[in-house]
Design a protein around this motif. Structure first.
Motif, mmCIF file in Angstrom:
data_model
loop_
_atom_site.group_PDB
_atom_site.id
_atom_site.type_symbol
_atom_site.label_atom_id
_atom_site.label_comp_id
_atom_site.label_asym_id
_atom_site.label_seq_id
_atom_site.Cartn_x
_atom_site.Cartn_y
_atom_site.Cartn_z
ATOM 1 N N GLN A 227 -2.789 17.234 -7.554
ATOM 2 C CA GLN A 227 -1.753 17.058 -6.553
ATOM 3 C C GLN A 227 -1.191 18.430 -6.145
ATOM 4 O O GLN A 227 -0.947 19.292 -6.971
ATOM 5 C CB GLN A 227 -0.617 16.194 -7.120
ATOM 6 C CG GLN A 227 -1.058 14.808 -7.542
ATOM 7 C CD GLN A 227 -1.455 13.963 -6.336
ATOM 8 O OE1 GLN A 227 -1.017 14.215 -5.220
ATOM 9 N NE2 GLN A 227 -2.297 12.987 -6.562
ATOM 10 N N ASP B 7 2.404 12.501 -18.807
ATOM 11 C CA ASP B 7 1.378 11.514 -18.461
ATOM 12 C C ASP B 7 0.094 11.856 -19.241
ATOM 13 O O ASP B 7 -0.494 12.922 -19.037
ATOM 14 C CB ASP B 7 1.126 11.565 -16.956
ATOM 15 C CG ASP B 7 0.183 10.447 -16.508
ATOM 16 O OD1 ASP B 7 -0.192 9.614 -17.353
ATOM 17 O OD2 ASP B 7 -0.151 10.426 -15.309
ATOM 18 N N ASN C 166 2.387 1.829 -3.481
ATOM 19 C CA ASN C 166 1.405 2.289 -4.466
ATOM 20 C C ASN C 166 1.040 3.758 -4.252
ATOM 21 O O ASN C 166 0.902 4.522 -5.217
ATOM 22 C CB ASN C 166 0.151 1.415 -4.409
ATOM 23 C CG ASN C 166 0.442 -0.015 -4.865
ATOM 24 O OD1 ASN C 166 1.347 -0.230 -5.696
ATOM 25 N ND2 ASN C 166 -0.300 -0.987 -4.348
ATOM 26 N N GLU C 167 0.889 4.187 -3.034
ATOM 27 C CA GLU C 167 0.570 5.585 -2.768
ATOM 28 C C GLU C 167 1.712 6.511 -3.181
ATOM 29 O O GLU C 167 1.501 7.613 -3.708
ATOM 30 C CB GLU C 167 0.268 5.771 -1.273
ATOM 31 C CG GLU C 167 -1.005 5.114 -0.806
ATOM 32 C CD GLU C 167 -2.218 5.766 -1.431
ATOM 33 O OE1 GLU C 167 -2.122 6.965 -1.801
ATOM 34 O OE2 GLU C 167 -3.251 5.114 -1.554
ATOM 35 N N GLU C 168 2.924 6.045 -2.975
ATOM 36 C CA GLU C 168 4.081 6.842 -3.362
ATOM 37 C C GLU C 168 4.177 7.003 -4.877
ATOM 38 O O GLU C 168 4.503 8.087 -5.380
ATOM 39 C CB GLU C 168 5.355 6.190 -2.827
ATOM 40 C CG GLU C 168 6.639 6.963 -3.113
ATOM 41 C CD GLU C 168 7.870 6.274 -2.546
ATOM 42 O OE1 GLU C 168 8.988 6.749 -2.830
ATOM 43 O OE2 GLU C 168 7.715 5.269 -1.824
ATOM 44 N N LEU C 169 3.866 5.951 -5.611
ATOM 45 C CA LEU C 169 3.894 6.029 -7.066
ATOM 46 C C LEU C 169 2.776 6.905 -7.608
ATOM 47 O O LEU C 169 2.946 7.597 -8.616
ATOM 48 C CB LEU C 169 3.819 4.628 -7.662
ATOM 49 C CG LEU C 169 5.017 3.703 -7.363
ATOM 50 C CD1 LEU C 169 4.758 2.301 -7.907
ATOM 51 C CD2 LEU C 169 6.294 4.287 -7.935
ATOM 52 N N LYS C 170 1.611 6.881 -6.970
ATOM 53 C CA LYS C 170 0.485 7.694 -7.425
ATOM 54 C C LYS C 170 0.747 9.183 -7.211
ATOM 55 O O LYS C 170 0.276 10.021 -7.981
ATOM 56 C CB LYS C 170 -0.782 7.295 -6.680
ATOM 57 C CG LYS C 170 -1.358 5.957 -7.112
ATOM 58 C CD LYS C 170 -2.613 5.636 -6.318
ATOM 59 C CE LYS C 170 -3.192 4.283 -6.728
ATOM 60 N NZ LYS C 170 -4.428 3.961 -5.960
ATOM 61 N N GLU C 171 1.479 9.528 -6.168
ATOM 62 C CA GLU C 171 1.724 10.936 -5.873
ATOM 63 C C GLU C 171 2.740 11.562 -6.815
ATOM 64 O O GLU C 171 2.859 12.785 -6.860
ATOM 65 C CB GLU C 171 2.205 11.081 -4.430
ATOM 66 C CG GLU C 171 1.098 10.791 -3.413
ATOM 67 C CD GLU C 171 1.614 10.855 -1.995
ATOM 68 O OE1 GLU C 171 2.860 11.097 -1.826
ATOM 69 O OE2 GLU C 171 0.828 10.697 -1.056
ATOM 70 N N GLN C 172 3.499 10.758 -7.526
ATOM 71 C CA GLN C 172 4.481 11.307 -8.441
ATOM 72 C C GLN C 172 3.802 11.954 -9.647
ATOM 73 O O GLN C 172 2.869 11.396 -10.208
ATOM 74 C CB GLN C 172 5.431 10.201 -8.917
ATOM 75 C CG GLN C 172 6.328 9.655 -7.831
ATOM 76 C CD GLN C 172 7.266 8.581 -8.357
ATOM 77 O OE1 GLN C 172 7.248 8.267 -9.560
ATOM 78 N NE2 GLN C 172 8.089 8.002 -7.468
ATOM 79 N N GLU C 173 4.274 13.123 -10.049
ATOM 80 C CA GLU C 173 3.739 13.844 -11.200
ATOM 81 C C GLU C 173 4.685 13.670 -12.389
ATOM 82 O O GLU C 173 5.901 13.862 -12.253
ATOM 83 C CB GLU C 173 3.578 15.331 -10.881
ATOM 84 C CG GLU C 173 2.552 15.616 -9.799
ATOM 85 C CD GLU C 173 2.383 17.102 -9.558
ATOM 86 O OE1 GLU C 173 3.050 17.885 -10.300
ATOM 87 O OE2 GLU C 173 1.617 17.484 -8.664
ATOM 88 N N LEU D 179 -7.445 13.328 -14.167
ATOM 89 C CA LEU D 179 -7.422 13.210 -12.708
ATOM 90 C C LEU D 179 -8.341 14.260 -12.110
ATOM 91 O O LEU D 179 -8.298 15.443 -12.466
ATOM 92 C CB LEU D 179 -5.995 13.404 -12.180
ATOM 93 C CG LEU D 179 -4.984 12.307 -12.570
ATOM 94 C CD1 LEU D 179 -3.602 12.657 -12.022
ATOM 95 C CD2 LEU D 179 -5.423 10.944 -12.048
ATOM 96 N N LYS E 258 0.823 -1.198 0.000
ATOM 97 C CA LYS E 258 0.000 0.000 0.000
ATOM 98 C C LYS E 258 0.870 1.265 0.000
ATOM 99 O O LYS E 258 0.594 2.217 -0.750
ATOM 100 C CB LYS E 258 -0.916 -0.015 1.223
ATOM 101 C CG LYS E 258 -1.880 1.168 1.270
ATOM 102 C CD LYS E 258 -2.803 1.054 2.481
ATOM 103 C CE LYS E 258 -3.766 2.227 2.515
ATOM 104 N NZ LYS E 258 -4.672 2.146 3.682
#
Length: 319
Positions: free
Chosen positions: A255, A245, A234-241, A251, A231
């Protein structure tokens, strides 16, 4: 006529009478009493001359009384003294015999007198000697110097004393204080260099460094293996901009909330990207005042990736 003749004869042929001397008064002396007995006079014996015959006028001459001078007059007291009695002499001899243990003067050890021997600065005697004698003399001098050093007062020879350092003007330098000041100066220089290095960094770099140190601290408590269902990962990867993309426009949750990582408010509209990922400030009017270098840089990067992709596809077609 007669008077003139007499004067003529007296002047040319006669001599004048010398002036009469005044009669001197002589001190009356007593006549020496005639000596009795036989007197032997030796003219060759020194010290026995008759001084009265030659120096009759000498007042300091000894007076002869009855043929014997005062200097040879018989003494009234005896000049002989008793040194020790027989009993005292025997007792002294017994004490000496007990102290010497029966040794005679010939049996006593001979003490060498080195006062007249000329010594050199090394301690060896001057003159022609053998090698063994010189070695023995040097060893004796060294032993004597070591004995004096051990017997000397430590305060006099400076044993155990701290070394005193002085500067060019002669003032005493406190080494402990100088060393402390040197360490403090080195520490201040290191801190200054570190501050200058930190000042050259931007806010984002300092923030990234703090995040990196935090990640290292958290890694102590992480498991060795991280799986797809992790978990936190996954949260760390989602926060990356990511600027390229394609799904970033879909989205619903933006962020950052209109603020950068440093907490400053950023521009919310569309803006040309740059290689550092820095968005313009919230007061930007939308006009690009650059020289176009950022757009050319992106074009060069895209062309390079395209050439790599085409080369790979041509190789696949040939195969």
């Amino acid at each position: 006529m007669s008077s003139s003749l007499a004067e003529y004869l007296a002047k040319n042929y006669l001599t004048a009478d010398p002036p009469k001397k005044k009669p001197t008064k002589k001190r009356k002396r007593k006549e020496a009493a005639p000596t009795t007995g036989i007197v032997i006079a030796d003219d060759d014996a020194p010290g026995w001359e008759d001084t009265n015959a030659n120096n009759s006028d000498d007042d300091d001459a000894p007076t002869i009384l009855g043929g014997v001078t005062k200097s040879f007059k018989k003494a009234t007291t005896s000049n002989w003294k008793t040194v020790k009695e027989a009993a005292e002499t025997a007792a002294a001899d017994a004490i000496l015999a007990a102290n010497t243990d029966g040794r005679t003067e010939d049996d006593e050890p001979t003490i060498a007198d080195d006062t007249a021997v000329i010594k050199m600065s090394s301690g060896a005697h001057a003159g022609l000697q053998t090698g063994a004698q010189v070695a023995a003399q040097l060893a004796a001098a060294k032993e004597e110097e070591r004995r004096r050093f051990l017997a000397a007062d430590p305060a006099d020879i400076g044993k155990g004393q701290e070394t005193i350092y002085r500067d060019a003007s002669g003032r005493i330098i406190n080494i402990a204080m100088q060393r402390a000041e040197a360490r403090k100066k080195i520490q201040e220089e290191e801190e200054k260099a570190l501050r200058e290095k930190e000042m050259q960094k931007g806010d984002v770099q300092r923030l990234q460094a703090s995040e990196r140190s935090k990640q290292l601290q958290d890694a102590k408590y992480m498991t060795l293996s991280r799986y797809a269902d992790d978990k936190e990962l996954n949260e760390e990867l989602k926060e990356q901009e990511r600027w390229n993309d394609p799904a970033a426009a879909f989205l619903t949750k933006k962020q950052g909330g209109g603020k950068s990582k440093t907490g400053r408010t950023v521009y919310q509209g569309a803006a040309a990207p740059n290689r550092f990922g820095i968005r313009p400030g919230h007061k930007w009017d939308g006009v690009d005042r650059g020289n176009g270098f950022e757009s050319k840089w992106f074009q060069a990067q895209n062309k390079k990736r395209e050439m790599v992709q085409r080369r790979y596809e041509s190789q696949m077609d040939i195969d």
